[in-house]
Design an enzyme around this catalytic site. Structure first.
Site, mmCIF file in Angstrom:
data_model
loop_
_atom_site.group_PDB
_atom_site.id
_atom_site.type_symbol
_atom_site.label_atom_id
_atom_site.label_comp_id
_atom_site.label_asym_id
_atom_site.label_seq_id
_atom_site.Cartn_x
_atom_site.Cartn_y
_atom_site.Cartn_z
ATOM 1 N N HIS A 120 2.691 37.953 -21.426
ATOM 2 C CA HIS A 120 2.547 38.050 -22.879
ATOM 3 C C HIS A 120 3.926 37.973 -23.515
ATOM 4 O O HIS A 120 4.680 38.946 -23.526
ATOM 5 C CB HIS A 120 1.865 39.358 -23.267
ATOM 6 C CG HIS A 120 1.509 39.441 -24.730
ATOM 7 N ND1 HIS A 120 0.210 39.551 -25.178
ATOM 8 C CD2 HIS A 120 2.283 39.438 -25.850
ATOM 9 C CE1 HIS A 120 0.208 39.616 -26.502
ATOM 10 N NE2 HIS A 120 1.473 39.540 -26.930
ATOM 11 N N HIS A 175 6.139 35.620 -26.904
ATOM 12 C CA HIS A 175 6.069 34.690 -28.035
ATOM 13 C C HIS A 175 7.345 33.855 -28.031
ATOM 14 O O HIS A 175 8.304 34.157 -28.750
ATOM 15 C CB HIS A 175 5.929 35.457 -29.348
ATOM 16 C CG HIS A 175 4.638 36.194 -29.491
ATOM 17 N ND1 HIS A 175 3.568 35.686 -30.186
ATOM 18 C CD2 HIS A 175 4.235 37.399 -29.005
ATOM 19 C CE1 HIS A 175 2.556 36.552 -30.137
ATOM 20 N NE2 HIS A 175 2.947 37.599 -29.424
ATOM 21 N N GLN A 180 -2.218 33.876 -35.690
ATOM 22 C CA GLN A 180 -1.713 35.157 -36.170
ATOM 23 C C GLN A 180 -2.130 35.446 -37.605
ATOM 24 O O GLN A 180 -2.297 36.605 -37.998
ATOM 25 C CB GLN A 180 -0.183 35.200 -36.062
ATOM 26 C CG GLN A 180 0.406 36.516 -36.569
ATOM 27 C CD GLN A 180 1.893 36.617 -36.304
ATOM 28 O OE1 GLN A 180 2.306 37.085 -35.258
ATOM 29 N NE2 GLN A 180 2.697 36.166 -37.259
ATOM 30 N N HIS A 204 -4.813 39.168 -29.410
ATOM 31 C CA HIS A 204 -4.165 40.363 -29.926
ATOM 32 C C HIS A 204 -5.260 41.217 -30.561
ATOM 33 O O HIS A 204 -5.947 40.759 -31.480
ATOM 34 C CB HIS A 204 -3.128 40.007 -30.990
ATOM 35 C CG HIS A 204 -1.890 39.365 -30.466
ATOM 36 N ND1 HIS A 204 -1.908 38.239 -29.678
ATOM 37 C CD2 HIS A 204 -0.575 39.701 -30.622
ATOM 38 C CE1 HIS A 204 -0.658 37.908 -29.371
ATOM 39 N NE2 HIS A 204 0.162 38.776 -29.931
ATOM 40 N N GLU A 257 -3.706 45.785 -33.075
ATOM 41 C CA GLU A 257 -2.299 46.191 -32.976
ATOM 42 C C GLU A 257 -1.959 47.000 -34.222
ATOM 43 O O GLU A 257 -1.262 46.540 -35.131
ATOM 44 C CB GLU A 257 -1.383 44.977 -32.832
ATOM 45 C CG GLU A 257 0.045 45.349 -32.510
ATOM 46 C CD GLU A 257 0.974 44.150 -32.384
ATOM 47 O OE1 GLU A 257 2.169 44.369 -32.165
ATOM 48 O OE2 GLU A 257 0.507 42.997 -32.512
ATOM 49 N N ASP A 293 6.685 40.417 -24.624
ATOM 50 C CA ASP A 293 6.184 40.245 -25.989
ATOM 51 C C ASP A 293 7.223 39.584 -26.882
ATOM 52 O O ASP A 293 7.072 38.428 -27.261
ATOM 53 C CB ASP A 293 5.727 41.577 -26.564
ATOM 54 C CG ASP A 293 4.904 41.436 -27.842
ATOM 55 O OD1 ASP A 293 4.381 40.340 -28.070
ATOM 56 O OD2 ASP A 293 4.792 42.420 -28.597
#
Length: 421
Positions: A59, A61, A155, A213, A216, A312
């Site tokens: 995981h 980005h 997102q 996701h 969160e 992350d």
């Protein structure tokens, strides 16, 4: 003839030293160090150091890494402001910029012993498919050095960001591997449920795994985890669905949390926790006592649910630190999840090796055993506990039998400085 023998290695869970024979990029034999050696093109003497499977970061980005110096600061330190700052940057994304920043982070990761990455890449009406195109090029440039699996990640939501569903489908057609989601980022629970349905519909259409996701947030009233769990059970996609972050699970009352975790176990949902980012973002506005910001790691593991962790973020608006080093993340995870007993330390190590391999569904070719791909890291220590505690030098980093970094002979160079064209 054997291509490479790594002799006198310490292996996790094995008493006595061993020797590893590598042929055509795979492990051909694992024998006692005292056994008569095969003729080999090269022999490396590990001198009792720990040999482990190469790390997996499941995981990250990559499209957002290394932007902290070129955007305005996140003055509140919150998740919401971090996303707002990303909007400004995404509108100005160029392929060259993404490739340079992401490539630097992959180089750091490989130099630290990670040869597999699962990266979430923003797909939305702001950046379009530019982030995906940049990561497709990075994957091409690093072919043979690292496996990069790409998650199409909405997102900004799907329903509240018109056009994103089509972009998601186009992203999968263009080469993304996994369908992502963020169902909590919709305007209502009804829209969140439709978000989950759409993600599973796209995954079904492309026979792809799902990695979302999920919740969160500090807010215990966010309940999209149960939506994801129910959809997994309904579609029979157990083992192919992963819930990332799940911070709200830690904020639920115990009765509801146990109910959802039991359902997740029965449905076969995997979990990924991301402590380095969530310790920084979640609970930030709390007065004492402050919430820790990570999911219920121990309670998930007690149910034999597959749990891994990821880096992350690296030097972005969410998290200004990070160096793509899974042993650093392991140390932080051990602290955040209170995992300090001997067996727990072994489990933390498994979360960036064997557990992560299960989530990526590569366990059949992973590990230190005959027939597995020779993705290996030689650490300058003798135990898993010391690997996490000391974060020692990665003396040898290999992918498919190819030596990527060799600090024993100092013939290698830092990967971040290499040209992969």
């Amino acid at each position: 003839m054997v291509d490479l023998v790594i002799k006198n290695v310490q292996l996790q869970g094995r008493s006595g030293l061993a020797s590893i024979n590598i042929v055509n990029g795979k492990i051909d034999a694992v024998v006692d160090a005292a056994a008569r050696p095969n003729e080999a093109k090269r022999v490396v003497d590990a001198a009792g150091r720990l040999l482990v499977p190469a790390f997996i970061d499941c995981h990250i980005h990559l499209d957002k890494t290394n932007i902290v110096d070129v955007v305005r600061p996140n003055r509140s330190g919150t998740l919401s402001e971090a996303i707002e700052i990303i909007w400004e940057k995404k509108r100005r994304y160029t392929l060259e910029d993404i490739i340079e920043r992401a490539g630097k982070t992959v180089g750091w990761g490989v130099d630290h012993g990670t040869t597999r990455f699962r990266t979430h890449v923003d797909v939305d009406s702001i950046g379009g498919l530019t982030p995906l195109q940049g990561l497709l090029e990075v994957r091409k440039q690093f072919a043979g050095v690292a496996d990069i699996e790409i998650v199409a990640f909405p997102q900004e939501g799907i329903l509240q960001d018109p056009g994103t569903e089509l972009l998601m489908r186009q992203a999968m057609e263009a080469g993304a591997d996994v369908v992502g989601g963020m169902p909590a980022n919709e305007r209502s629970p009804r829209d969140s449920r439709r978000h989950v349905d759409l993600v599973f519909e796209i995954a079904q259409a492309f026979d792809a795994d799902v990695d979302m996701h999920v919740d969160e947030t500090d807010d215990p009233f966010y309940r999209t985890l149960e939506m994801v769990v129910d959809k997994t059970a309904q579609t029979g996609r157990g083992g192919r669905v992963t819930a990332g972050h799940t911070c709200a699970l830690a904020a639920y009352d115990d009765h509801y949390a146990n109910y959802v975790m039991d359902k997740a176990r029965d449905a076969g949902v995997n979990f990924i926790t991301n402590p380095v980012t969530n310790l920084m973002l979640q609970g930030r506005l709390d007065r004492q006592p402050k919430r820790r910001g990570i999911t219920r790691v121990k309670e998930l593991l007690e149910r034999r649910i597959t749990v891994a962790f990821g880096q992350d973020c690296v030097r972005d608006t969410f998290y200004p630190f990070g160096k793509a080093d899974m042993l650093e993340v392991a140390l932080i995870t051990a602290h955040a999840a209170h995992m300090s007993l001997p067996a727990e330390i072994e489990t933390v190590f498994a979360m960036c090796t064997n557990q992560a391999a299960k989530i990526l569904r590569v366990e059949d070719e992973y590990g230190i055993r005959v027939g597995a791909r020779a993705d290996l890291v030689l650490l300058d220590c003798e135990s898993v506990s010391d690997a996490i505690r000391l974060q020692p030098s990665r003396l040898l980093v290999m992918r498919a039998g190819m030596v990527l970094r060799d600090r024993l002979s100092e013939t290698g160079t830092p990967l971040v400085n290499r040209n992969y064209n």
